[in-house]
Design an enzyme around this catalytic site. Structure first.
Site, PDB file in Angstrom:
ATOM      1  N   HIS A  70     -12.175   3.122   6.819  1.00 16.95           N
ATOM      2  CA  HIS A  70     -10.832   2.713   6.368  1.00 16.95           C
ATOM      3  C   HIS A  70     -10.685   1.407   6.870  1.00 16.95           C
ATOM      4  O   HIS A  70     -11.210   1.094   7.921  1.00 16.95           O
ATOM      5  CB  HIS A  70     -10.084   3.921   7.259  1.00 16.95           C
ATOM      6  N   ASP A  86     -13.908   7.157  14.910  1.00 15.43           N
ATOM      7  CA  ASP A  86     -12.601   7.312  14.225  1.00 15.43           C
ATOM      8  C   ASP A  86     -12.487   8.660  14.086  1.00 15.43           C
ATOM      9  O   ASP A  86     -13.051   9.073  12.966  1.00 15.43           O
ATOM     10  CB  ASP A  86     -12.269   6.246  13.115  1.00 15.43           C
ATOM     11  N   GLN A 131      -9.620  11.829  10.450  1.00 18.88           N
ATOM     12  CA  GLN A 131      -9.792  12.932   9.420  1.00 18.88           C
ATOM     13  C   GLN A 131     -10.604  14.188  10.104  1.00 18.88           C
ATOM     14  O   GLN A 131     -10.768  14.642   9.127  1.00 18.88           O
ATOM     15  CB  GLN A 131     -10.443  12.081   8.395  1.00 18.88           C
ATOM     16  N   LYS A 143      -1.837  13.575  11.398  1.00 18.11           N
ATOM     17  CA  LYS A 143      -2.783  14.157  10.564  1.00 18.11           C
ATOM     18  C   LYS A 143      -3.099  15.521  11.217  1.00 18.11           C
ATOM     19  O   LYS A 143      -3.827  16.496  10.209  1.00 18.11           O
ATOM     20  CB  LYS A 143      -4.039  13.437  10.724  1.00 18.11           C
ATOM     21  N   CYS A 157      -6.870   2.776   1.346  1.00 18.64           N
ATOM     22  CA  CYS A 157      -7.152   2.134   2.334  1.00 18.64           C
ATOM     23  C   CYS A 157      -8.718   1.795   2.662  1.00 18.64           C
ATOM     24  O   CYS A 157      -9.221   1.795   3.792  1.00 18.64           O
ATOM     25  CB  CYS A 157      -6.466   2.309   3.539  1.00 18.64           C
TER      26      CYS A 157
END
Length: 407
Positions: free
Chosen positions: A124, A201, A204, A227, A365
């Site tokens: 991202h 990261d 997700q 999220k 993104c």
């Protein structure tokens, strides 16, 4: 843990009962943000109705109960991701700020000209741009792990990127554009063989799979509340205690200080050293309610249901003539990206919206990912635990209708 009752779960989310363009809402944009259960919505109202006050600063009752509730969330996060210490949990605005803290603070302290940072080809923008900014400032270099045409990282190529100049590795757990689940533990272990710290990261991943930062051995882990069925404007940076203690603060202001004179300032201890100013108190507190909600169902149960739904949606979409999936990794989470020959993704998204179906179109993104596949963007269907097979069927009907209009 309660039994996975899809009807009860859907009843917990008020927005799922509304209509869009005269049709029942079918929401498949969960990779961008998830909807909120009434348990979280009620907690937000309760905070402003009963508790509203600044935290960490007042001796009066409202400040004390707000502070206590805010710090309870920190402990809930610690338990949720299995961190060793609660002071390793930094409350941020979201994943983007968490990554920027590491890029700025770790980068300022430990990365110099000609040093190298490894990221992946599927990141991202939030895990690309902060490192580029650091490279522009410091004269360091980015090295990029390539991926194959299935959207899987080349682990042998990753191993070859390390040198004595490598100072940090930063990559995503799950690709927001492809759904690829990376071999996180293996990649962390490879970096640690070279004594290189790793940031993951987890934006997700946090809502789909159980996270154990201690078992992974990860040095930094970032994610966002919105999220995972929580409020916007709040997220978390987990960092190992020894690294956070060595890093300079990110911002100056209230709460991150111990003593201030015009001659010198002494910084506060962890975690407050990285939490300057008034935080998003309501969101910080109510992130704890989102964690409670997820844990009341059970991440293992959620994962099993979402995997079944992903398989069903992939199978049904495969029936569409001319469809091409972007990202066909062996290990995927709840994201399906696709294009249809001769049709722009935006046009598909607009027609689906008229039919009450919310999907995401564009580059998500993740422009380098789109460039790698030589496409302008995709249609992305991202699933959550409140989605159903019946909604997938509505998506298929809508897609077929859209294509009859567009092809």
């Amino acid at each position: 843990m309660r039994t996975f009752d899809i009807e009860q779960i859907r009843a917990d989310f008020p927005i799922l009962g509304r209509e869009v363009n005269g049709r029942p809402l079918v929401y498949f944009d969960n990779g961008a943000t998830t909807q909120k259960p009434k348990q979280v919505i009620d907690a937000i109202t309760r905070y402003y109705a009963d508790m509203n006050s600044n935290v960490h600063r007042g001796v009066h009752y409202l400040s004390q109960i707000s502070t206590d509730a805010f710090e309870v969330t920190r402990r809930k996060v610690q338990a949720f991701i299995h961190a060793k210490h609660e002071h390793e949990i930094i409350i941020t605005k979201g994943t983007t700020e968490a990554i920027n803290i590491v890029a700025s603070c770790y980068g300022r302290a430990f990365i110099n000209a000609e040093d190298e940072i490894i990221i992946s080809a599927m990141e991202h923008h939030s895990n690309i741009v902060p490192w580029q900014m650091l490279c522009d400032e410091k004269g360091c270099k980015l090295r990029v792990i390539p991926m194959n045409d299935r959207g899987e990282l080349d682990i042998e190529a990753y191993k070859s990127l390390f040198s004595e100049r490598t100072k940090l590795v930063s990559f995503t757990y799950v690709s927001n554009a492809l759904g690829t689940v990376n071999p996180v533990k293996e990649m962390i272990d490879i970096a640690h063989e070279h004594d290189v710290p790793v940031l993951v990261d987890g934006a997700q991943a946090i809502q789909h799979v159980a996270i154990d930062v201690e078992a992974l051995g990860v040095d930094f882990f970032a994610f966002s509340g919105h999220k995972m069925y929580g409020p916007t404007g709040v997220g978390v940076l987990y960092g190992k205690e020894e690294l956070l203690n060595k890093m300079p603060p990110y911002q100056g202001g209230g709460d991150m200080i111990k003593d201030v004179t015009f001659e010198k300032t002494t910084y506060n201890e962890l975690p407050f050293k990285f939490e300057a100013g008034t935080p998003n108190i309501e969101a910080g507190i109510c992130l704890g309610d989102a964690i409670d909600y997820i844990e009341s169902i059970g991440l293992d149960v959620i994962k099993d249901y979402e995997e079944e739904l992903l398989a069903y949606a992939t199978s049904r979409l495969s029936e569409i003539d001319g469809i091409r999936f972007i990202g066909t990794a062996a290990h995927k989470s709840s994201v399906i990206s696709f294009v249809v020959d001769g049709v722009h993704p935006y046009d598909i998204g607009v027609i689906l919206d008229k039919l009450g179906v919310a999907v995401r179109t564009g580059h998500h993104c993740a422009q380098p990912v789109m460039n790698a596949f030589d496409i302008p963007g995709t249609v992305r269907v991202s699933l959550a635990m409140y989605n159903t097979k019946e909604e997938v069927d509505i998506l298929i009907e809508g897609l077929q209708r859209a294509l009859r209009m567009l092809v």
